[in-house]
Design a protein around this motif. Structure first.
Motif, short mmCIF file in Angstrom:
data_model
loop_
_atom_site.label_atom_id
_atom_site.label_comp_id
_atom_site.label_asym_id
_atom_site.label_seq_id
_atom_site.Cartn_x
_atom_site.Cartn_y
_atom_site.Cartn_z
N LYS A 168 0.85 -1.20 0.00
CA LYS A 168 0.00 0.00 0.00
C LYS A 168 0.88 1.25 0.00
O LYS A 168 1.73 1.43 0.86
CB LYS A 168 -0.90 -0.02 1.24
N TYR A 169 0.67 2.08 -1.01
CA TYR A 169 1.39 3.34 -1.16
C TYR A 169 0.77 4.38 -0.23
O TYR A 169 -0.44 4.59 -0.26
CB TYR A 169 1.26 3.78 -2.63
N VAL A 170 1.61 5.03 0.57
CA VAL A 170 1.15 6.12 1.43
C VAL A 170 2.11 7.28 1.25
O VAL A 170 3.28 7.21 1.62
CB VAL A 170 1.09 5.70 2.92
N CYS A 171 1.60 8.35 0.62
CA CYS A 171 2.40 9.54 0.38
C CYS A 171 2.62 10.27 1.71
O CYS A 171 1.74 10.26 2.58
CB CYS A 171 1.68 10.46 -0.61
N ASP A 172 3.77 10.87 1.86
CA ASP A 172 4.09 11.58 3.10
C ASP A 172 3.62 13.03 3.09
O ASP A 172 3.88 13.78 4.02
CB ASP A 172 5.61 11.55 3.34
#
Length: 143
Positions: free
Chosen positions: A95-99
């Motif tokens: 799962k991609y989670v942008c900061d």
């Protein structure tokens, strides 16, 4: 031509398979600028110049073996930093989670739906994942 930027991959040491260990050894041999360390039961692979900020072969092996991991990729050019989380049982795939969240989007959410809309966005796009858990050598030896 590929872009190269810093990335860090972490996963529990005690779940490492011989195939994964061989892939790590190959990566370290092919990219001598990287660092491979273990601390508190967590293996960490850092590369200052990972191709596209990823470890594709190794990550694919971890997913196939159902081994949880975190990969942090540094910001580069116009792309913000982000983290990939994989937790078997919670995620089917990493799962991609942008900061980063756009301030304009925050303002629009609050204007149109209040703090509740913002909270829904944060829960959806910035989920909390349980931390990676390592085992000490004595725990691994005892089962």
């Amino acid at each position: 031509m590929a872009d190269y930027y810093a990335a860090t991959l972490q996963f529990p040491v005690h779940l490492t398979t011989p195939e994964i260990k061989a892939e790590i050894d190959k990566y370290v041999r092919d990219y001598p600028g990287c660092e491979a360390t273990e601390q508190e039961g967590i293996f960490t692979l850092y590369s200052p110049e990972a191709r596209y900020g990823e470890f594709p072969e190794l990550e694919e092996m971890l997913v196939k073996a159902a081994i949880p991991f975190d990969r942090d990729t540094s910001a580069d050019y116009e792309e913000p930093s982000f983290t990939m989380f994989f937790r078997p049982g919670l995620t089917q795939e990493p799962k991609y989670v942008c900061d980063v969240i756009d301030v304009g989007e925050v303002k629009d959410l609050i204007k149109s739906g209040g703090l509740e809309a913002l909270q829904e966005k944060l829960v959806k796009d910035f989920p909390d994942f349980p931390p990676l858990e390592g085992k000490k050598e004595s725990e691994v030896a005892n089962g």
